[in-house]
Design a protein around this motif. Structure first.
Motif, PDB file in Angstrom:
ATOM      1  N   ALA A   1     -51.662 -13.465  -7.522  1.00  0.00           N
ATOM      2  CA  ALA A   1     -50.352 -13.564  -6.875  1.00  0.00           C
ATOM      3  C   ALA A   1     -49.260 -13.934  -7.871  1.00  0.00           C
ATOM      4  CB  ALA A   1     -50.407 -14.591  -5.740  1.00  0.00           C
ATOM      5  N   ILE A   2     -49.606 -14.724  -8.883  1.00  0.00           N
ATOM      6  CA  ILE A   2     -48.635 -15.064  -9.937  1.00  0.00           C
ATOM      7  C   ILE A   2     -48.267 -13.812 -10.736  1.00  0.00           C
ATOM      8  CG2 ILE A   2     -48.406 -16.241 -12.154  1.00  0.00           C
ATOM      9  CD1 ILE A   2     -49.914 -18.612 -10.892  1.00  0.00           C
TER      10      ILE A   2
ATOM     11  N   GLN B   1     -48.709 -10.532  -9.909  1.00  0.00           N
ATOM     12  CA  GLN B   1     -48.181  -9.393  -9.156  1.00  0.00           C
ATOM     13  C   GLN B   1     -46.912  -9.725  -8.375  1.00  0.00           C
ATOM     14  OE1 GLN B   1     -51.342  -7.874  -6.669  1.00  0.00           O
ATOM     15  NE2 GLN B   1     -52.256  -6.719  -8.360  1.00  0.00           N
ATOM     16  N   ASP B   2     -46.829 -10.961  -7.856  1.00  0.00           N
ATOM     17  CA  ASP B   2     -45.761 -11.274  -6.904  1.00  0.00           C
ATOM     18  C   ASP B   2     -44.923 -12.483  -7.296  1.00  0.00           C
ATOM     19  OD1 ASP B   2     -46.574  -9.217  -5.053  1.00  0.00           O
ATOM     20  OD2 ASP B   2     -48.268 -10.493  -4.530  1.00  0.00           O
ATOM     21  N   MET B   3     -45.090 -12.955  -8.541  1.00  0.00           N
ATOM     22  CA  MET B   3     -44.303 -14.092  -9.031  1.00  0.00           C
ATOM     23  C   MET B   3     -44.432 -15.311  -8.111  1.00  0.00           C
ATOM     24  SD  MET B   3     -40.883 -11.981 -10.201  1.00  0.00           S
ATOM     25  CE  MET B   3     -39.983 -13.482 -10.587  1.00  0.00           C
ATOM     26  N   LEU B   4     -45.671 -15.656  -7.764  1.00  0.00           N
ATOM     27  CA  LEU B   4     -45.929 -16.827  -6.932  1.00  0.00           C
ATOM     28  C   LEU B   4     -45.422 -18.080  -7.638  1.00  0.00           C
ATOM     29  CD1 LEU B   4     -47.581 -17.404  -4.212  1.00  0.00           C
ATOM     30  CD2 LEU B   4     -49.333 -18.318  -5.746  1.00  0.00           C
TER      31      LEU B   4
ATOM     32  N   SER C   1     -42.639 -14.044   1.295  1.00  0.00           N
ATOM     33  CA  SER C   1     -43.416 -13.313   2.303  1.00  0.00           C
ATOM     34  C   SER C   1     -44.120 -14.248   3.277  1.00  0.00           C
ATOM     35  CB  SER C   1     -44.448 -12.420   1.613  1.00  0.00           C
ATOM     36  OG  SER C   1     -43.831 -11.489   0.763  1.00  0.00           O
TER      37      SER C   1
ATOM     38  N   ASP D   1     -44.998 -19.685  -2.700  1.00  0.00           N
ATOM     39  CA  ASP D   1     -44.689 -18.415  -2.040  1.00  0.00           C
ATOM     40  C   ASP D   1     -44.246 -17.427  -3.114  1.00  0.00           C
ATOM     41  OD1 ASP D   1     -44.281 -16.537  -0.019  1.00  0.00           O
ATOM     42  OD2 ASP D   1     -43.264 -17.969   1.291  1.00  0.00           O
ATOM     43  N   ASP D   2     -44.204 -16.149  -2.756  1.00  0.00           N
ATOM     44  CA  ASP D   2     -43.832 -15.138  -3.739  1.00  0.00           C
ATOM     45  C   ASP D   2     -42.310 -14.955  -3.797  1.00  0.00           C
ATOM     46  OD1 ASP D   2     -43.074 -13.455  -1.607  1.00  0.00           O
ATOM     47  OD2 ASP D   2     -45.071 -12.578  -1.478  1.00  0.00           O
ATOM     48  N   TYR D   3     -41.861 -14.022  -4.621  1.00  0.00           N
ATOM     49  CA  TYR D   3     -40.416 -13.858  -4.826  1.00  0.00           C
ATOM     50  C   TYR D   3     -39.719 -13.314  -3.586  1.00  0.00           C
ATOM     51  CZ  TYR D   3     -41.075  -8.797  -5.432  1.00  0.00           C
ATOM     52  OH  TYR D   3     -41.385  -7.465  -5.232  1.00  0.00           O
ATOM     53  N   ARG D   4     -40.475 -12.735  -2.660  1.00  0.00           N
ATOM     54  CA  ARG D   4     -39.896 -12.235  -1.412  1.00  0.00           C
ATOM     55  C   ARG D   4     -39.956 -13.275  -0.290  1.00  0.00           C
ATOM     56  NH1 ARG D   4     -43.319  -8.145  -3.188  1.00  0.00           N
ATOM     57  NH2 ARG D   4     -44.903  -8.935  -1.744  1.00  0.00           N
TER      58      ARG D   4
END
Length: 231
Positions: free
Chosen positions: A128-129, A131-134, A51, A46-49
């Motif tokens: 995703a890694i 942009q969103d720190m997956l 989501s 999952d990402d840092y949020r």
């Protein structure tokens, strides 16, 4: 193509009765090692949020999950998947990677992508890694017996002993994790198909006791691990 996935909560006795009936007319799927089925172990990302978790908890109709999956503790064939869900319908994009690539992804590192496009799970993971720190969030493991029927592309699965871990290092070390059983929801039957389920299969599954549920192993295992950490 999106497929329907209907999920039902079963008692232990009902699960065994229904499996006995289904196994008498449907064949085991190709992953089965024996009549008892096989083990599935998945690393969910999952990402840092968080989501994906938030969308699942909130019941967002259109959502997706990122995961890597192995069978029977073998790293010879690792499936990298992006799973889309629209209400009760599911669609997966799948690629095969090796253990070194999996370790890179679990460490938050993009991997080599020889065919970059948004239909390719490798591309989607890498994006995703960046942009969103997956990152990996939880390991989900369970035992499955699965049966298939060609008409309607029907797949009936019986999942037992759902368990979780966050011991990612020991997972990469030949899946030597110590898992925690999810006790509340632990016997799940899933009916998966493209357009229809033949009537005789539905008759075999009808016992009057099954409860259709909205069920996410990812959500339950994340929440189970968070409870353990808080304790």
């Amino acid at each position: 193509m999106y497929r329907v996935e209907d999920k039902f909560l079963c008692s232990v006795p009902d699960m065994y009765i229904l499996q006995s009936k289904i196994s008498s007319v449907l064949r085991h799927d190709s992953n089965s090692m024996s009549r008892s089925g096989y083990k599935i172990t998945s690393v969910y990302f999952d990402d840092y949020r968080d989501s994906n978790l938030s969308d699942t908890v909130d019941g967002v109709a259109a959502r997706k999950k990122y995961r890597a999956r192995i069978y029977n503790d073998s790293f010879e064939c690792i499936k990298l998947e992006v799973k889309y869900k629209l209400n009760s319908r599911v669609y997966k994009r799948t690629a095969t990677i090796n253990k070194e690539q999996l370790e890179q992804l679990m460490n938050g590192q993009p991997i080599t992508d020889d065919n970059p496009n948004m239909d390719n799970p490798l591309t989607m993971f890498n994006l995703a890694i960046k942009q969103d720190m997956l990152m990996p969030k939880v390991i989900v493991e369970y035992d499955r017996a699965a049966y298939v029927y060609s008409a309607g592309n029907v797949r009936i699965t019986f999942d037992r002993a759902v368990r979780s871990s966050k011991d990612f290092a020991r997972f990469l070390d030949n899946n030597r994790c110590k898992y925690r059983i999810i006790s509340d929801v632990n016997q799940v039957l899933e009916v998966k198909y493209d357009q229809f389920v033949p009537g005789f299969i539905m008759q075999l599954l009808e016992n009057g006791n099954m409860q259709q549920i909205t069920f996410s192993k990812y959500q339950l295992c994340r929440q189970n691990e968070e409870v353990i950490i808080c304790q």
